[in-house]
Every structure is written in C-alpha cells, then in structure tokens.
Design a protein around this motif. Structure first.
Motif, short mmCIF file in Angstrom:
data_model
loop_
_atom_site.label_atom_id
_atom_site.label_comp_id
_atom_site.label_asym_id
_atom_site.label_seq_id
_atom_site.Cartn_x
_atom_site.Cartn_y
_atom_site.Cartn_z
N SER A 186 14.11 28.87 46.47
CA SER A 186 13.82 28.91 47.76
C SER A 186 14.20 30.39 48.27
CB SER A 186 14.55 27.98 48.60
OG SER A 186 15.94 28.29 49.01
N GLU A 187 13.03 30.73 49.27
CA GLU A 187 13.51 31.94 49.96
C GLU A 187 14.80 31.96 50.63
OE1 GLU A 187 12.86 35.78 51.23
OE2 GLU A 187 11.56 34.79 49.91
N ALA A 206 11.41 34.23 45.32
CA ALA A 206 11.59 32.80 45.50
C ALA A 206 10.40 32.12 44.65
CB ALA A 206 11.50 32.18 47.03
N SER A 208 9.58 28.08 43.97
CA SER A 208 9.99 26.79 44.32
C SER A 208 9.78 25.63 43.35
CB SER A 208 9.59 26.13 45.85
OG SER A 208 9.70 24.88 45.97
N ILE A 316 16.68 23.79 46.71
CA ILE A 316 16.06 22.41 46.92
C ILE A 316 16.35 21.41 46.35
CG2 ILE A 316 13.63 21.76 46.74
CD1 ILE A 316 12.44 24.44 47.26
N GLY A 339 15.38 24.94 52.84
CA GLY A 339 14.27 25.44 51.70
C GLY A 339 13.14 24.64 51.58
N ASP A 341 9.64 22.81 52.68
CA ASP A 341 8.65 23.19 53.73
C ASP A 341 8.07 22.13 54.05
OD1 ASP A 341 6.82 24.36 55.32
OD2 ASP A 341 5.46 25.29 53.54
N TYR A 386 3.63 20.80 47.23
CA TYR A 386 4.45 20.57 46.21
C TYR A 386 4.19 20.30 44.57
CZ TYR A 386 8.29 22.34 49.26
OH TYR A 386 9.08 22.82 50.00
N GLN A 391 3.36 25.88 42.22
CA GLN A 391 4.89 26.48 42.33
C GLN A 391 4.49 27.65 41.10
OE1 GLN A 391 6.22 26.12 44.92
NE2 GLN A 391 5.17 24.39 45.86
#
Length: 408
Positions: A186-187, A206, A208, A316, A339, A341, A386, A391
C-alpha cells in the motif's frame, strides 16, 4: 522464445489459501504469462512442499526449474544462528546452502531476464553482481511490525522484538538501496518506509493486492453452511498468527459481552491452526472456533457482519477485501482498514476500540437494509478497484518484459 525469470519466495506460493500465498501466487501466475519462471522457495514443512506438483499443473507449462526446501522447525537453532551470525531471526530461519546454489546456477546457466523476490529475507539469495532488473517485493514494512510487537510485549519478548526490528530495518534499507524497484502493498506502507529509510535515490512504489472477483462472489457456486438462527459475526484468518490471535481474544473478551446484552449473537472464528488460547474460546459467550475449513466463502456468505478488529496490522488485509467482495458489511479497526481504497460509512464501517466496534455492529444488526446496502457497495468497490490484473499490470515493465509480450 519466452523470456526467463527467477522468482524467490519465503513460502511456496501455492495453494493461495493465506495472505502471503495469495499475493505470491497471483504474482507468479501473472509473470508466467510473460516468461518461463524458475522458482526457489521455502516451505513450512514437508506437507507444504508437497504442493509443488499442483503448483506446476496450475502454472500450465510456465514454471521452469524449481527448488523447494522445508524450513528447519528448530526455533532455538534460528535464535542461535541469528545471534552468532548477526542475522535477523527471519533470515536465520530461512538459511539454505542448497537454495543459494540453485539460484547461482540458474543465474549462471540460464538467460535470466530479471529477478523477483518476495519478502525481504529472500534478498540475501539474490546475487550481488546481478546485471538484470531486481524487483524486491517487501509486501509489508516488516521492521515496523516487529517494533509494534515490542511495544505490546513484556520485557523478555520486547528485547527480542526490538533487536529484530533494528536488524530488519537495516536489512530493508540495504536491500532497497540495491534493488531496481522496491514494492510495498500500500502507499501507506511505502510512505512509512520512505520516511524511515531515507533513500532518496531508491525507487519505492506501492503495488496493492487484488481479489479474485469470480471466486469471491456471493453468486459463485459453493455449498452454503447451516447458519445459526441468530446474527452471526465472522472473523477469518490464519489463527496461529499473533495479530489474529490477539484480535479475536480481545473481541471475545471485550466486545461480545456488550453485544450479547442486546441480542443472542454468535461469533465464528474461521481459520486453520487455531492457537490454544483461541481454542479455549470455543463454546464460551457465543464463540465458535471452526479450525481449518475447506472454503471460507460459505462462512462469509452466512455472516450478518464480518469483523476485522486487528490491533496490530500491516499492509492490506486480504480478509477485508474477501469479505467486501462477498458483499458482506464489514466492521474494521483503523489498522485493518488502512491502505484499502474504500469509503467508510458507504463501503464499510471503521471503528477503533471495543466500545466503538460494539456500537458499529449494533447499528448494522438493527438496520438490515443499511447492512445489505453496505454489502452491495463493498462488492461494487472491489469490482471497480481491486482486480488482480489491474494491480499487477505494471509489474512486467519493471522486469523489462512489456515489449516482449507485445511482440509475441
């Protein structure tokens, strides 16, 4: 001709039935579309290592040469090696001359276009003179996790965790300094590491986790469980993992008594290898401890609310993504939500502490239409944001493979 890659992992990336294996499996499968992937990894035990034939079949011809070795289970040996050789305990646990020889041979003999390493303890096996792209997937900022453990432990354990946190941070910094790209899940994790590492020249990004949206789908074909007639709360996870153990024990102790003053709610703890302290909860105050189940989806589908009350959490939480993809309303701690969204109040509820978590759960139990709408919003958010393909899309270019696929 297909390119060739070398993939290092601290645990065999199959089957994808726990957090780290879910990510490593999807990365391995994704890279197999671009290249033949040679795999060097550890396994928890001989039973875990025995998944290699199934992994090879699942890769459909994209898996090249492999080396899989079980971790030595002697934890005292890990500690002795860590202190005498000035290693982290994680590195000492995952020591193998055979694995190092395999890596060196593959790099020397095969036209390896790039190296991907999963989890920082595998960085020591990456040749120092590697002349191809090296992508280090840290996943989580592990030294910060051990620092969290230290703060939550008594004196003897605290000293061990503090040492591990210091040594791990030094390893993380040295690895990020030599990797071409360093990835975090994650960022938020990436930003924490950038601030701690102070490596302005390092490429720290990042990437994810995703979610298998066709598998984690309330309309997928799975056999439902016979749910209790009363509201059911569900927690899923590896139940010998310290953050999960602490989370469910605290929830059973502090939240369930409050909830049961309102209604006859049940709390199912679903996951393999439950710690003895978790097993002791079974049958008390509405708690059900399932142990390992063949499929968590029926339990998620049966849940009135899925809970993720983690006090210590990094990166995450796949358990939250899975529950949201299954269109279940989720009540998560701030750490478990970090983390992800998604919009609190619309896609899930975020509540910190026993009192707030009890209030959030009661608000959903008392408003079924709101809970159902939140579950649908959660599923929609997972669909929008997601998918694994979205990703992992940048990964091939990091390893210099994008042009080769386009040419194919």
């Amino acid at each position: 001709m297909k390119s060739e890659l070398l993939f290092l992992a601290h645990r065999i990336p199959y089957p994808p039935d726990r957090g780290d294996k879910i990510r490593s499996w999807h990365v391995l499968q994704h890279l197999g579309r671009f290249a033949t992937v040679h795999l060097a990894c550890f396994a928890d035990d001989e039973g875990d290592a025995a998944h290699l034939p199934a992994l090879r079949e699942a890769m459909g011809g994209s898996l090249g040469e492999t080396f899989v070795t079980p971790i030595n289970p002697n934890k005292l040996l890990w500690m002795a090696k860590a202190y005498t050789k000035r290693l982290t305990i994680n590195e000492a646990a995952m020591s193998s001359a055979g694995l190092q020889h395999f890596v060196d041979r593959i790099v020397a003999e095969r036209p390896v276009a790039g190296l991907y390493a999963f989890s920082v303890q595998m960085a020591r096996f990456a040749p120092k003179d590697l002349r191809t792209p090296f992508v280090m997937d840290f996943v989580d900022f592990d030294s910060a996790k051990y620092a969290d453990y230290a703060r939550a432990s008594g004196l003897a354990s605290r000293l061990v965790y503090e040492r591990e946190a210091r040594k791990m941070l030094a390893l993380e910094k040295a690895t990020a300094a030599r990797a071409d790209v360093s990835l975090f899940v994650s960022e938020a994790e990436a930003a924490l590491f950038r601030a701690a590492a102070q490596l302005p020249q390092a490429d720290i990004r990042a990437m994810s986790n995703g979610i298998d949206l066709s598998y984690y789908d309330p309309a997928a074909g799975f056999v439902p469980i016979e749910a209790p007639p009363t509201p059911l709360l569900v927690f899923t996870g590896q139940m010998d993992y310290r953050p999960n153990v602490e989370a469910v024990r605290a929830f059973a102790r502090d939240v369930m008594p409050v909830l049961r003053q309102t209604c006859d709610v049940r709390f199912a703890i679903v996951g393999r290898r439950p710690d003895p302290s978790v097993c002791e909860l079974d049958g008390k105050h509405g708690v059900i401890v399932t142990g390992e189940v063949p499929d968590v989806r029926p339990w998620l589908a049966a849940a009135t609310v899925v809970v993720a009350p983690l006090r210590i959490a990094r990166g995450i939480q796949n358990k939250v993504l899975e529950a949201m993809a299954m269109a279940r309303p989720v009540v998560a701690s701030a750490g478990a939500y970090e983390g992800i969204d998604a919009l609190p109040g619309r896609d899930l509820l975020v509540a910190e502490g026993a009192e707030a978590q009890a209030e959030a759960i009661i608000s959903l139990l008392s408003a079924p239409e709101r809970a159902a709408a939140m579950g649908l919003a959660a599923r929609q958010r997972m669909v929008e944001r997601y998918s694994w393909d979205a990703q992992l899309a940048p990964l091939a270019a990091m390893l210099g493979l994008k042009a080769r696929k386009a040419a194919a």
